[in-house]
Motif scaffolding. Structure first.
Motif, mmCIF file in Angstrom:
data_model
loop_
_atom_site.group_PDB
_atom_site.id
_atom_site.type_symbol
_atom_site.label_atom_id
_atom_site.label_comp_id
_atom_site.label_asym_id
_atom_site.label_seq_id
_atom_site.Cartn_x
_atom_site.Cartn_y
_atom_site.Cartn_z
ATOM 1 N N ALA A 152 0.732 -1.213 0.012
ATOM 2 C CA ALA A 152 0.015 -0.002 -0.192
ATOM 3 C C ALA A 152 0.755 1.167 0.214
ATOM 4 O O ALA A 152 0.546 2.237 -0.792
ATOM 5 C CB ALA A 152 -1.024 -0.030 1.397
ATOM 6 N N GLN A 153 2.044 1.294 0.737
ATOM 7 C CA GLN A 153 2.926 2.438 0.904
ATOM 8 C C GLN A 153 3.674 2.649 -0.486
ATOM 9 O O GLN A 153 3.650 3.676 -0.926
ATOM 10 C CB GLN A 153 3.939 2.331 1.973
ATOM 11 C CG GLN A 153 4.751 3.526 2.142
ATOM 12 C CD GLN A 153 3.724 4.753 2.342
ATOM 13 O OE1 GLN A 153 3.056 4.644 3.399
ATOM 14 N NE2 GLN A 153 3.942 5.834 1.547
ATOM 15 N N LEU A 154 3.974 1.344 -1.316
ATOM 16 C CA LEU A 154 4.455 1.666 -2.585
ATOM 17 C C LEU A 154 3.708 2.288 -3.544
ATOM 18 O O LEU A 154 4.095 3.117 -4.256
ATOM 19 C CB LEU A 154 5.051 0.203 -3.085
ATOM 20 C CG LEU A 154 6.093 -0.394 -2.545
ATOM 21 C CD1 LEU A 154 6.693 -1.886 -2.907
ATOM 22 C CD2 LEU A 154 7.435 0.411 -2.340
ATOM 23 N N LEU A 155 2.198 1.968 -3.403
ATOM 24 C CA LEU A 155 1.566 2.615 -4.224
ATOM 25 C C LEU A 155 1.328 4.120 -3.912
ATOM 26 O O LEU A 155 1.091 4.850 -4.735
ATOM 27 C CB LEU A 155 0.206 1.824 -4.218
ATOM 28 C CG LEU A 155 0.221 0.532 -4.992
ATOM 29 C CD1 LEU A 155 -1.090 -0.556 -4.524
ATOM 30 C CD2 LEU A 155 0.420 0.363 -6.234
ATOM 31 N N LEU A 156 1.151 4.208 -2.762
ATOM 32 C CA LEU A 156 0.906 5.794 -2.116
ATOM 33 C C LEU A 156 1.985 6.403 -2.786
ATOM 34 O O LEU A 156 2.005 7.712 -3.243
ATOM 35 C CB LEU A 156 1.027 5.833 -0.720
ATOM 36 C CG LEU A 156 -0.316 5.688 -0.154
ATOM 37 C CD1 LEU A 156 -0.353 5.638 1.301
ATOM 38 C CD2 LEU A 156 -1.388 6.603 -0.525
ATOM 39 N N ASP A 157 3.443 5.834 -2.994
ATOM 40 C CA ASP A 157 4.431 6.697 -3.077
ATOM 41 C C ASP A 157 4.570 7.008 -4.729
ATOM 42 O O ASP A 157 5.296 7.867 -5.176
ATOM 43 C CB ASP A 157 5.909 5.829 -3.015
ATOM 44 C CG ASP A 157 5.889 5.701 -1.472
ATOM 45 O OD1 ASP A 157 5.411 6.623 -0.596
ATOM 46 O OD2 ASP A 157 6.774 5.010 -1.111
#
Length: 250
Positions: A152-157
């Motif tokens: 999820a954090q990779l996608l947010l980035d």
């Protein structure tokens, strides 16, 4: 079909072992957002997804998990059970079964016990008889197992383009993130999948993640090309509760 089922089983296992978890596991990268916004859904079901991930309870918990693997658009393998997350490593008990699309003489069923240092697997037949347990140790890369919160954090980035907005999952508010992740992005987040992608020449894959207001990932979808086969994995997590005991078979 036997070849497809075997490939699908391998892909399902890769997803399970590299994507276990949701929330702030110890190995997941910390959210970069400094927002103190509330993750409480508004009237339209929207909430601040960064805040939800940042404020997710880090305590160990368990969840029902179900992974459906489609090869060339055909459901081939189903993996289901209950897993413990947010501990020093994912643990749980799962059953791996071919779908009805597999010819009867090519179908298989197996159960797996996943511990922090090893997995135990045995085959099951239609009459319920079981084979011998086979133990497999986990490789050195297992220490870097990432959780779905890291995805999820990779996608947010990826920025605003990855934010698809609020949706419902099983009747509850969730926030959907969507995008393409490259192999290099997984190098420090998900080493096991990174190594698999490098070995098979896979450069990237598309994935979607749905995060609930508590910061737990409740759905994860992934599209992969492995061994010349197009695969689509659909993972759902629900019925969160206290961790369950898991031990090696006697």
């Amino acid at each position: 079909m036997r070849h497809l089922a075997t490939v699908a089983a391998g892909i399902a296992t890769i997803v399970l072992l590299t994507g276990c978890g949701a929330g702030n596991a110890g190995k997941a990268p910390a959210p970069t957002s400094k927002s103190a916004a509330s993750a409480t859904p508004g009237p339209d079901g929207s909430f601040e997804v960064e805040a939800a991930l940042k404020n997710a309870d880090p305590a160990p918990y368990s969840s029902e998990i179900r992974t459906e693997t489609y090869t060339d658009s055909t459901l081939t393998v189903i993996m289901a059970g209950r897993m413990n997350f947010n501990g020093s490593g994912p643990t749980g008990k799962l059953t791996l079964t071919t779908s009805d699309s597999a010819p009867k003489d090519q179908a298989f069923k197996a159960e797996t016990i996943l511990l922090e240092d090893a997995t135990y697997t045995r085959t099951l037949d239609d009459d319920g008889a079981a084979g011998d347990w086979q133990r497999t140790g986990l490789g050195s890369s297992s220490a870097g197992v990432a959780d779905y919160g890291a995805y999820a954090q990779l996608l947010l980035d990826l920025g605003p383009k990855a934010r698809k907005g609020p949706e419902e999952v099983d009747g509850a508010p969730a926030y959907r993130l969507s995008g393409n992740l490259t192999r290099d992005q997984l190098r420090t987040v998900d080493r096991r999948l990174y190594d698999k992608m490098r070995a098979t020449g896979t450069e990237d894959f598309a994935c979607d993640v749905w995060v609930n207001q508590s910061g737990r990932v409740v759905r994860f979808e992934q599209w992969l090309g492995i061994s010349g086969t197009s695969a689509h994995n659909v993972v759902t997590l629900k019925n969160f509760s206290e961790p369950v005991p898991v031990s090696a078979p006697e």
